[in-house]
Every structure is written in structure tokens, then in C-alpha cells.
Motif scaffolding. Structure first.
Motif, PDB file in Angstrom:
ATOM      1  N   ASN A  42      13.833  -3.504  60.071  1.00 16.62           N
ATOM      2  CA  ASN A  42      12.956  -3.443  58.900  1.00 16.62           C
ATOM      3  C   ASN A  42      13.710  -3.309  57.582  1.00 16.62           C
ATOM      4  OD1 ASN A  42      13.860  -0.884  59.129  1.00 16.62           O
ATOM      5  ND2 ASN A  42      11.865   0.074  59.431  1.00 16.62           N
ATOM      6  N   ASN A  43      15.057  -3.459  57.608  1.00 15.08           N
ATOM      7  CA  ASN A  43      15.722  -3.387  56.298  1.00 15.08           C
ATOM      8  C   ASN A  43      15.558  -4.721  55.564  1.00 15.08           C
ATOM      9  OD1 ASN A  43      18.289  -5.052  56.471  1.00 15.08           O
ATOM     10  ND2 ASN A  43      18.533  -3.740  58.271  1.00 15.08           N
ATOM     11  N   GLU A  44      15.538  -4.618  54.278  1.00 19.29           N
ATOM     12  CA  GLU A  44      15.149  -5.735  53.413  1.00 19.29           C
ATOM     13  C   GLU A  44      15.933  -7.017  53.723  1.00 19.29           C
ATOM     14  OE1 GLU A  44      15.567  -4.627  49.320  1.00 19.29           O
ATOM     15  OE2 GLU A  44      15.062  -6.628  48.608  1.00 19.29           O
ATOM     16  N   GLN A  45      17.251  -6.866  53.886  1.00 17.41           N
ATOM     17  CA  GLN A  45      18.094  -8.053  54.089  1.00 17.41           C
ATOM     18  C   GLN A  45      17.810  -8.723  55.436  1.00 17.41           C
ATOM     19  OE1 GLN A  45      19.250  -5.024  53.319  1.00 17.41           O
ATOM     20  NE2 GLN A  45      20.250  -5.182  51.329  1.00 17.41           N
ATOM     21  N   GLU A  46      17.659  -7.907  56.477  1.00 17.93           N
ATOM     22  CA  GLU A  46      17.418  -8.502  57.803  1.00 17.93           C
ATOM     23  C   GLU A  46      16.027  -9.115  57.897  1.00 17.93           C
ATOM     24  OE1 GLU A  46      19.011  -6.661  61.420  1.00 17.93           O
ATOM     25  OE2 GLU A  46      20.069  -5.260  60.116  1.00 17.93           O
ATOM     26  N   VAL A  47      15.078  -8.521  57.184  1.00 16.84           N
ATOM     27  CA  VAL A  47      13.735  -9.108  57.158  1.00 16.84           C
ATOM     28  C   VAL A  47      13.810 -10.498  56.507  1.00 16.84           C
ATOM     29  CG1 VAL A  47      11.417  -8.921  56.148  1.00 16.84           C
ATOM     30  CG2 VAL A  47      12.497  -6.909  57.155  1.00 16.84           C
ATOM     31  N   ALA A  48      14.562 -10.586  55.403  1.00 18.36           N
ATOM     32  CA  ALA A  48      14.695 -11.875  54.703  1.00 18.36           C
ATOM     33  C   ALA A  48      15.353 -12.908  55.620  1.00 18.36           C
ATOM     34  CB  ALA A  48      15.535 -11.681  53.438  1.00 18.36           C
ATOM     35  N   TRP A  49      16.429 -12.487  56.311  1.00 11.62           N
ATOM     36  CA  TRP A  49      17.104 -13.417  57.226  1.00 11.62           C
ATOM     37  C   TRP A  49      16.173 -13.815  58.373  1.00 11.62           C
ATOM     38  CZ3 TRP A  49      18.153 -12.782  62.450  1.00 11.62           C
ATOM     39  CH2 TRP A  49      18.923 -13.803  63.021  1.00 11.62           C
ATOM     40  N   GLY A  50      15.467 -12.820  58.920  1.00 14.30           N
ATOM     41  CA  GLY A  50      14.570 -13.084  60.044  1.00 14.30           C
ATOM     42  C   GLY A  50      13.493 -14.087  59.676  1.00 14.30           C
ATOM     43  N   LYS A  51      12.886 -13.887  58.514  1.00 19.35           N
ATOM     44  CA  LYS A  51      11.813 -14.792  58.082  1.00 19.35           C
ATOM     45  C   LYS A  51      12.333 -16.210  57.889  1.00 19.35           C
ATOM     46  CE  LYS A  51       8.621 -11.568  55.880  1.00 19.35           C
ATOM     47  NZ  LYS A  51       8.133 -10.986  54.632  1.00 19.35           N
ATOM     48  N   ALA A  52      13.492 -16.305  57.257  1.00 20.79           N
ATOM     49  CA  ALA A  52      14.061 -17.635  56.986  1.00 20.79           C
ATOM     50  C   ALA A  52      14.416 -18.346  58.298  1.00 20.79           C
ATOM     51  CB  ALA A  52      15.300 -17.484  56.106  1.00 20.79           C
ATOM     52  N   THR A  53      14.971 -17.616  59.240  1.00 23.27           N
ATOM     53  CA  THR A  53      15.375 -18.217  60.517  1.00 23.27           C
ATOM     54  C   THR A  53      14.157 -18.681  61.307  1.00 23.27           C
ATOM     55  OG1 THR A  53      17.243 -16.687  60.515  1.00 23.27           O
ATOM     56  CG2 THR A  53      16.795 -17.827  62.577  1.00 23.27           C
ATOM     57  N   VAL A  54      13.117 -17.838  61.319  1.00 24.48           N
ATOM     58  CA  VAL A  54      11.893 -18.200  62.037  1.00 24.48           C
ATOM     59  C   VAL A  54      11.266 -19.448  61.397  1.00 24.48           C
ATOM     60  CG1 VAL A  54       9.502 -17.448  62.448  1.00 24.48           C
ATOM     61  CG2 VAL A  54      11.403 -15.890  62.929  1.00 24.48           C
ATOM     62  N   ALA A  55      11.250 -19.464  60.064  1.00 30.96           N
ATOM     63  CA  ALA A  55      10.658 -20.617  59.369  1.00 30.96           C
ATOM     64  C   ALA A  55      11.429 -21.899  59.691  1.00 30.96           C
ATOM     65  CB  ALA A  55      10.652 -20.360  57.863  1.00 30.96           C
ATOM     66  N   ALA A  56      12.758 -21.795  59.718  1.00 29.01           N
ATOM     67  CA  ALA A  56      13.585 -22.976  60.012  1.00 29.01           C
ATOM     68  C   ALA A  56      13.323 -23.490  61.427  1.00 29.01           C
ATOM     69  CB  ALA A  56      15.061 -22.617  59.835  1.00 29.01           C
ATOM     70  N   TRP A  57      13.164 -22.585  62.360  1.00 29.49           N
ATOM     71  CA  TRP A  57      12.880 -22.981  63.759  1.00 29.49           C
ATOM     72  C   TRP A  57      11.502 -23.625  63.858  1.00 29.49           C
ATOM     73  CZ3 TRP A  57      14.833 -23.163  68.734  1.00 29.49           C
ATOM     74  CH2 TRP A  57      13.896 -23.250  69.763  1.00 29.49           C
ATOM     75  N   ASN A  58      10.508 -22.953  63.267  1.00 31.88           N
ATOM     76  CA  ASN A  58       9.128 -23.427  63.407  1.00 31.88           C
ATOM     77  C   ASN A  58       8.930 -24.825  62.814  1.00 31.88           C
ATOM     78  OD1 ASN A  58       8.308 -21.172  64.770  1.00 31.88           O
ATOM     79  ND2 ASN A  58       7.488 -20.119  62.974  1.00 31.88           N
ATOM     80  N   LYS A  59       9.728 -25.141  61.813  1.00 28.13           N
ATOM     81  CA  LYS A  59       9.626 -26.456  61.168  1.00 28.13           C
ATOM     82  C   LYS A  59       9.904 -27.581  62.171  1.00 28.13           C
ATOM     83  CE  LYS A  59      11.626 -28.714  57.150  1.00 28.13           C
ATOM     84  NZ  LYS A  59      12.794 -28.674  56.265  1.00 28.13           N
ATOM     85  N   ASP A  60      10.838 -27.324  63.060  1.00 28.76           N
ATOM     86  CA  ASP A  60      11.226 -28.372  64.014  1.00 28.76           C
ATOM     87  C   ASP A  60      10.636 -28.184  65.409  1.00 28.76           C
ATOM     88  OD1 ASP A  60      12.762 -29.529  62.055  1.00 28.76           O
ATOM     89  OD2 ASP A  60      14.551 -28.348  62.570  1.00 28.76           O
ATOM     90  N   HIS A  61       9.953 -27.061  65.647  1.00 30.00           N
ATOM     91  CA  HIS A  61       9.427 -26.795  66.989  1.00 30.00           C
ATOM     92  C   HIS A  61       7.968 -26.360  66.919  1.00 30.00           C
ATOM     93  CE1 HIS A  61      13.803 -26.243  67.199  1.00 30.00           C
ATOM     94  NE2 HIS A  61      13.709 -26.680  68.445  1.00 30.00           N
ATOM     95  N   PRO A  62       7.077 -27.275  66.527  1.00 26.11           N
ATOM     96  CA  PRO A  62       5.659 -26.888  66.387  1.00 26.11           C
ATOM     97  C   PRO A  62       5.022 -26.431  67.694  1.00 26.11           C
ATOM     98  CG  PRO A  62       5.945 -29.273  66.192  1.00 26.11           C
ATOM     99  CD  PRO A  62       7.307 -28.689  66.191  1.00 26.11           C
ATOM    100  N   ASP A  63       5.542 -26.889  68.827  1.00 24.86           N
ATOM    101  CA  ASP A  63       4.952 -26.487  70.116  1.00 24.86           C
ATOM    102  C   ASP A  63       5.562 -25.202  70.663  1.00 24.86           C
ATOM    103  OD1 ASP A  63       3.429 -28.744  69.993  1.00 24.86           O
ATOM    104  OD2 ASP A  63       4.887 -29.967  71.118  1.00 24.86           O
ATOM    105  N   GLU A  64       6.605 -24.734  70.030  1.00 29.49           N
ATOM    106  CA  GLU A  64       7.249 -23.495  70.498  1.00 29.49           C
ATOM    107  C   GLU A  64       7.353 -22.532  69.310  1.00 29.49           C
ATOM    108  OE1 GLU A  64      10.697 -24.240  73.382  1.00 29.49           O
ATOM    109  OE2 GLU A  64      10.537 -26.126  72.283  1.00 29.49           O
ATOM    110  N   LYS A  65       6.205 -22.238  68.758  1.00 29.84           N
ATOM    111  CA  LYS A  65       6.169 -21.453  67.530  1.00 29.84           C
ATOM    112  C   LYS A  65       6.668 -20.022  67.756  1.00 29.84           C
ATOM    113  CE  LYS A  65       3.236 -20.200  63.710  1.00 29.84           C
ATOM    114  NZ  LYS A  65       1.922 -19.764  63.328  1.00 29.84           N
ATOM    115  N   VAL A  66       7.511 -19.589  66.848  1.00 27.19           N
ATOM    116  CA  VAL A  66       8.007 -18.215  66.899  1.00 27.19           C
ATOM    117  C   VAL A  66       7.286 -17.389  65.840  1.00 27.19           C
ATOM    118  CG1 VAL A  66      10.034 -16.723  66.567  1.00 27.19           C
ATOM    119  CG2 VAL A  66      10.277 -18.943  67.721  1.00 27.19           C
ATOM    120  N   THR A  67       6.769 -16.234  66.272  1.00 24.94           N
ATOM    121  CA  THR A  67       6.142 -15.308  65.334  1.00 24.94           C
ATOM    122  C   THR A  67       7.043 -14.090  65.197  1.00 24.94           C
ATOM    123  OG1 THR A  67       3.998 -16.033  66.140  1.00 24.94           O
ATOM    124  CG2 THR A  67       4.033 -14.024  64.809  1.00 24.94           C
ATOM    125  N   GLY A  68       7.504 -13.860  63.991  1.00 27.30           N
ATOM    126  CA  GLY A  68       8.410 -12.727  63.776  1.00 27.30           C
ATOM    127  C   GLY A  68       7.731 -11.584  63.047  1.00 27.30           C
TER     128      GLY A  68
END
Lengths: 311, 428
Positions: free
Chosen positions: B45-71
Motif C-alpha cells: 500500500n505504499n504510494e510508489q508500489e501502488v503506482a507501479w502496480g496500477k501501471a503494470t496491471v493496466a499494461a497487461w490488461n491492454k493486451d490480455h482482455p480475456d485474462e483480465k487482472v484486477t489489482g
């Protein structure tokens, strides 16, 4: 014959009618109204208690729902493991010290303060609220204030000067537990004062008037009228403060940072948390819990026996 | 009245029996190593890791609509470990948690809550290719990977340059490499009155506090030895006694306080030094700090000094239905590119063999992190197994007694702790 037969036929049905309602008591509707609380007690208190006893006699650890594990009956092994650990024995000693300080102090201070507050005519609400606020305030917030008051360079030591203990209160193995007992007494005081204030409303004024007529002074009236008059409340305060005191957790967890120094303020419940949750041995933790429950019950029965009188 | 009592009694017993019947577990993990589909992950829950986590999940979800990751952030609790442990028991763990403490993993494995990553066809190969021999410390007793070695925060000594100068000490080349030098420097700082404490690691009883006083120094003094090795304590040796006696001197001479400071002692100038990881670079922006490796008895070159890793790893949980997707996402999130983003966003060190060379640009642009990056290749982890926390608590109790509060003999205290820890390590 007919009459006899008829009588024989009607008699059981009458009994059945009488018995029917009695299974649910004289007032079945009352049972319905109390059912939600009964269910609450069963689910939140009775079931975990029975389950804790089960855990204490088995080789038990928490598992994922799908995991297949053997949980053999181990008899008293968990109790032996727990009570051959010097830290566990010490924790019971610590909570004993706590109760010896906290319970009498709670009873005496709250009855005296409640009697005083009962006589206050000006700013009555202010005083009552002032005593009640610490009880309502979250422990975490109040603990932070006490940490500032009782640390090495805190206000208390500054006032005491050379008389301040070294090491300071909360890191001194002799003073840590008494400090916690003092903190809890102060924090809980408002609740117990409230109980006594309610009880004092039931002490008839005539008794005080009669005592005055007989020449009794304020102290004599306190001991001869007030104290016996609020005896049921005293029993309640004794029981509640003992039970809550035996469950001491937050203060050693926060005020002395995990039961320090050197385990001098570790309570049985804090050890149960460490062993059961942090270290993954709920079976040993339950064994400690079962013994704690039994000890508290024994103390409560003794209190009820000796302080309760015929009430 | 008796009947009613019996009726209520029977109800209580029935409720208890239902509960006890429900105790016995059965079945097995419903997830499959190859199943694909949506998954859930938790991150810190620290600010930097939340930012990284959100960005990584968004990057994955863009290319994997059938394997959506919810972070989402790890739900609040006393500690992340308690929350994760409770979720295992409840059966509602997410697929991946990007913040597992190595000290807790052994318990979760025992609970049946963790997926063995070695079971993936390329599991061990991927882990070892990324982390090299450092990954060995994260295997369980059977050599399996139940945790993915993710990032480390190698701890070092931070010192306040302004306070050092105020005490008349050389702030650019402080004498802090040997125990004797460190103690003399600490004494000067306190005697000159520039700070009430030379250093102030939390002197409290929690099991994990040993990682920030004894363990880094023991790792350095012993040349990278773990607290427990092959089921036997190691710290009851000369390196352990020396490290413990060093700390005992600091406490006895009032150079380190016995009482926890309510706040950040280093930031508030109440301690002239601190033992911290790379996260401290962004936290202590307002302090004119310098950093050096932890001291050893005779001094050790910086490029030879070991320390505690303060690592956090990634765990995959048996409650996960789509473990195939979870493994793919885990590899995606720890790729060279995503590790770079993680390093840039958080300043924490991805556990890679090629850290300094792969991200040479980053370290040249951010020299504050260079020492940490170099130190990351020489770190020591807490012991593995289901009783790690109990072992660390046993050590902490002994430490608190003999080192912080100076009761009894240090050697006897560590020897007794070693006996207790050996017994715990032998328990399954």
C-alpha cells in the motif's frame, strides 16, 4: 363407562396442551424475542469457546479450505508444551500483578469518585463527561499520549526529576506492569463510575437521613450506607474488571511494544496472539486460553461468593 | 424449567457439533497450473508500489482482455502477513501477492495455501535465470520454490552529515567500518551533544526487529551466513558473539537508547545514524545524509560486505483458479522492462543477477542508489520453514534480555537461544 372413557380420552390431550407450551417455557414469545441474542451468544461466544477446547486437545493449525491434514488428538501435550515455557508462566504472573493493582484500584476509585460526582450540583454533566471521555477514546490514541507522558524525557519524569525511575517507566521491568495497570484503571474508570452512579440512584435518601439523625458523619455514612447500598454494582465491577483485565492485550502490545521489557509486561492474551497468529501454533495458544478461562471463572466465583453476599 | 434448560443445552451441543464436524478439511486445490482467465492480485500500500502496480496491471490488461487482472492494495490489518494468513484460511486469497515476507511463507506452505512455483514447466528455470544463486535462500527444505524472489532492500548505515560535522567528525569519510571505530564515532556524537543517540534501532520485543540490529551485522561479520543453516543455529559462534557484544556496548554506554522513539529519530535529529534500506533515499530528502555498509569487527571492504536483504517476494496462492494466467502475469511483471519501471518508481532493488549492468543508466543517473544496487548482490535472508517467526522471537527475547538491557552474559544468552531455535527448527 362413557364418562370414564371420555375422561380418559380428554385427560392426555389436556396434559399435551399444558406440556406443549412448557417446552418453550411459560412465555414462548419471550424466547422469540431473545432468540437473536441467543444466536449471537452461541455463534460468537459459545461456538468459539467449544472450538478452542477442541483445538487445545489436538495437533491443530489453520489450513486452506482444500488442504487435507491430519489433526490427531494429543491429550494434554499442548498444555504441557505451553506451561513448560517460562514465558507463559511469567505472563500469568504478569497479569496477576496487573489484576492485584487494577481491580482494587478500580473498585475503590470508581465508588469514591461516583459518590463525589453524585453530590456535585454545579457542572455535573461536565464532570461526568470528563471522566467518561477516556473510556470512549480509542486506546491507540490514548496510548500515544501516555507514551509521551511516561517516556524517559516525558512530562512525568520531568516533574519527578531525580526521583524518576531508571530505566524509565515503560522500559523498567519493575514498573512496566504497574504503569499499564494504572493506565487501564484510568482509561476504564468512566465506565465503572457510570455503573456506580446508576447504583447510587437506588440507595434511598432516607437511609442517609436516618444515619445523620444517628449522628453519622460523611465517612461513616459512606461505609455504612453507600458501600452496602451499591454492593450489587461492586460485584459487577469486580467481575467485569477482572474479566477485561485478564484479557489484557492492547496495552502491552502498544504501550510496551510487544510485552517489553524482556517480557515483563507480556500478558497471556498477547502470548496467545504471538503463538496462535504470528507463529502458527493455535493449538498451544488455545491451551493457554482454556487455562485462562478456567482461572478467570474460579476468580469470578470467589468474588461472587465473598463480595456478593446473598445477592 | 429443567426441560427448557435441556432444550437450550441440546441446542448448544448441536451447534458445537456442527462446528466441529466442519473442522475437518478435505478435497484439494481447485486451481490448475495451466488454467487461464481473470485473476486478482494484491500489492503493497505504499504510494510508489501502488503506482507501479496500477501501471503494470493496466499494461497487461491492454493486451490480455480475456485474462483480465484486477489489482488492489493488501487489505488493512495489523500486518500484511496476518491478512494473508487469514485469507488462506478463509479460502479467498488472491492469485498473487506482491509483498510476501519470507519469514511467513513457511507457515503458509504448511497451511496448504501456497502454489509450488517449481511445478510450472519453466518455474525454477525462470526464477534462477533472473535471480541466480540468490534464489537458493528462498527454496524450502525440499528445494522447491513456494515464493518468487522479487525485490530486496539491502540495509546499510545512513548517517547525518550535518551532525557529524557539528561533532567535528569527517562527514565525507566517516570512521564507521570497524566496531571500535563505530563505537568511538558514536561516543563522540553523543559526548558532543549533537544527538541524544548515536543510533536508535527499535529496541522493542517484536520478532522482526532483529533484522535491523543484529542480523545485518552478523551477516557482515560472518561473510553471509544465515541465522539457521541445515536446521542448526549458526549465530552462537564468534561472529555472533562479537556482533552482540558490539551492540551491548552501544546500549551500556548510552550510545543507543533502550526506549523506542515516538517518531522518526533519524529525521528528527534524535539519532545521528540509522540502519535503513534504499527506500530511505526518498524518505530522508530533508536530511543531508551519507551511507556506508554496516560495520564488522576488523572492517570489511564495501564490495565484500554482506547485509540483511529485507526482501519481499511474490507468492501464488492455492485459492487461485487460473494459475496459468497468474504465472504468465508474474513473469510479465518481473520482466527486464517491468523490473526497470519498478526500480525507477520505487527505488527498491529487483532481485536480479545483472542488476548493476542491466540498469547501469539508472544507477549513473541516481548515484544515491548505487551502493544499494551493489549491496543487493550480497544479502542474507531469514531462515525458511514453518517456525521462522517462533525462531526469530526466541532470538529477540534473548537479545532483549542480554544485549539491550544488559542482563547476564551475552554468550550464555545466545547459546540458550540457539538451543531453543534448534528445537524449533526440528519441529515440522
Amino acid at each position: 363407562m362413557t364418562t370414564t372413557t371420555g375422561g380418559a380420552e380428554t385427560a392426555p390431550s389436556t396434559i399435551a396442551k399444558r406440556r406443549g407450551p412448557r417446552i418453550l417455557g411459560k412465555h414462548p414469545l419471550g424466547l422469540l424475542f431473545s432468540a437473536p441474542y441467543l444466536v449471537f451468544v452461541l455463534v460468537v461466544f459459545a461456538y468459539p469457546l467449544v472450538y478452542a477446547v477442541y483445538i487445545a486437545f489436538h495437533d491443530y493449525f489453520f489450513t486452506a479450505p482444500g488442504a487435507v491434514v491430519d489433526r490427531p488428538f494429543v491429550g494434554l501435550a499442548n498444555f504441557v508444551d505451553a506451561f513448560t515455557d517460562p514465558d507463559v508462566i511469567r505472563s500469568f504472573g504478569n497479569v496477576g500483578i496487573f489484576l492485584i493493582i487494577n481491580v482494587p484500584l478500580t473498585v475503590v476509585l470508581s465508588i469514591v469518585l461516583a459518590s463525589g460526582l453524585n453530590k456535585v450540583t454545579h457542572l455535573k454533566a461536565f464532570y461526568r463527561v470528563a471522566y467518561y471521555i477516556p473510556y470512549l477514546t480509542a486506546s491507540v490514541a490514548v496510548v500515544a499520549v501516555w507514551l509521551f507522558l511516561f517516556n524517559g524525557s516525558g512530562l512525568v519524569n520531568q516533574i519527578l526529576g531525580p526521583l524518576a525511575p531508571s530505566p524509565s517507566w515503560l522500559i523498567n521491568s519493575h514498573w512496566a506492569m504497574p504503569s499499564i495497570a494504572l493506565f487501564v484503571t484510568w482509561k476504564q474508570m468512566g465506565f465503572y463510575i457510570l455503573l456506580y452512579l446508576a447504583a447510587l440512584q437506588n440507595v434511598p435518601n432516607e437511609l442517609y437521613e436516618a444515619a445523620s439523625t444517628d449522628g453519622a458523619g460523611a465517612i461513616r455514612k459512606f461505609f455504612s450506607v453507600t458501600v452496602p447500598g451499591v454492593r450489587p454494582a461492586t460485584v459487577l465491577v469486580l467481575l467485569v474488571s477482572t474479566v477485561t483485565g485478564a484479557n489484557l492485550f492492547t496495552e502491552p502490545y502498544l504501550l510496551t511494544n510487544g510485552g517489553g521489557p524482556n517480557g515483563a509486561s507480556t500478558s497471556p492474551v498477547l502470548l496467545m496472539y504471538q503463538k496462535g497468529i504470528e507463529q502458527g501454533h493455535p493449538d498451544e495458544a488455545s491451551a493457554i486460553g482454556v487455562v485462562l478461562v478456567v482461572l478467570v471463572l474460579v476468580i469470578a466465583l470467589l468474588q461472587n461468593r465473598f463480595a456478593g453476599g446473598k445477592d | 424449567m429443567q426441560r427448557r434448560t435441556k432444550f437450550i443445552g441440546a441446542a448448544v451441543v448441536a451447534a458445537a457439533m456442527i462446528g466441529l464436524t466442519a473442522c475437518s478439511g478435505g478435497g484439494s486445490s481447485s486451481g490448475s497450473l495451466t488454467a487461464k482467465g481473470p485473476i486478482k492480485i494484491w500489492y503493497s500500500n505504499n504510494e510508489q508500489e501502488v503506482a507501479w502496480g496500477k501501471a503494470t496491471v493496466a499494461a497487461w490488461n491492454k493486451d490480455h482482455p480475456d485474462e483480465k487482472v484486477t489489482g488492489q492494495e493488501i487489505p488493512a490489518g495489523k500486518t500484511s502477513e496476518e491478512v494473508i494468513g487469514a485469507s488462506i484460511t478463509a479460502g479467498n486469497s488472491p492469485c498473487l501477492v506482491y509483498n510476501t515476507a519470507p519469514s511467513a511463507v513457511g507457515q503458509w506452505v504448511k497451511q496448504g495455501g501456497m502454489v509450488d512455483l517449481s511445478k510450472f514447466s519453466d518455474g525454477a528455470k525462470y526464477i534462477e535465470a533472473r535471480s541466480g544463486s540468490q534464489a537458493d535462500q528462498y527454496k524450502d527444505a525440499d528445494g522447491e520454490y513456494y515464493q518468487f524472489p522479487w525485490k530486496s532492500n539491502p540495509v546499510m548505515i545512513f548517517y547525518n552529515k550535518d551532525l557529524f560535522k557539528k561533532a567535528g567528525l569527517d562527514a565525507d569519510n566517516p570512521k564507521l567500518s570497524t566496531y571500535a571505530d563505530f563505537t568511538a564515532t558514536a561516543k563522540t556524537l553523543v559526548d558532543k551533544g549533537v544527538a541524544p543517540n548515536a543510533i536508535l534501532p527499535a529496541p522493542t520485543s517484536e520478532f522482526f526487529q532483529m533484522s535491523f540490529d543484529f542480523y545485518p551485522l552478523y551477516a557482515a561479520e560472518s561473510g553471509g551466513t544465515q541465522l539457521v543453516k541445515d536446521g542448526k543455529s549458526t549465530f552462537n559462534d564468534q561472529a555472533g558473539y562479537d556482533a552482540a557484544n558490539f551492540w551491548r556496548t552501544l546500549y551500556a554506554d548510552k550510545l543507543a537508547g533502550q526506549e523506542k522513539y515516538q517518531g522518526d529519530a533519524f529525521a528528527d535529529g534524535k539519532a545521528a545514524m540509522a540502519i535503513v534500506g534504499p527506500w530511505a533515499v526518498s524518505v530522508y530528502k530533508d536530511v543531508n545524509w551519507g551511507s556506508v555498509p554496516v560495520p564488522t569487527k576488523n572492517g570489511t571492504a564495501a564490495d565484500k560486505t554482506y547485509t540483511f536483504s529485507d526482501a519481499k517476494n511474490v507468492g501464488m496462492f492455492t485459492a487461485c483458479q487460473n494459475q496459468g494466467t497468474a504465472w504468465d502475469f508474474l513473469k510479465f511483471s518481473t520482466s527486464t522492462g517491468n523490473d526497470q519501471k519498478f526500480l525507477e518508481t520505487t527505488g527498491q532493488m529487483p532481485m536480479r543477477t545483472d542488476l548493476a549492468t542491466t540498469y547501469a543508466d539508472y544507477f549513473s543517473k541516481n548515484p544515491s542508489y548505487k551502493l544499494f544496487g551493489d549491496q543487493a548482490s550480497r544479502t542474507v535472508e531469514v531462515p525458511s520453514g514453518p517456525n521462522t517467526v517462533a525462531e526469530m522471537q526466541a532470538f529477540r527475547d534473548a537479545w532483549s534480555d542480554s544485549v539491550i538491557f544488559g542482563k547476564g552474559d551475552v554468550k550464555t544468552s545466545l547459546d540458550d537461544a540457539a538451543t531453543k531455535i534448534d528445537q524449533l527448527a526440528a519441529e515440522k
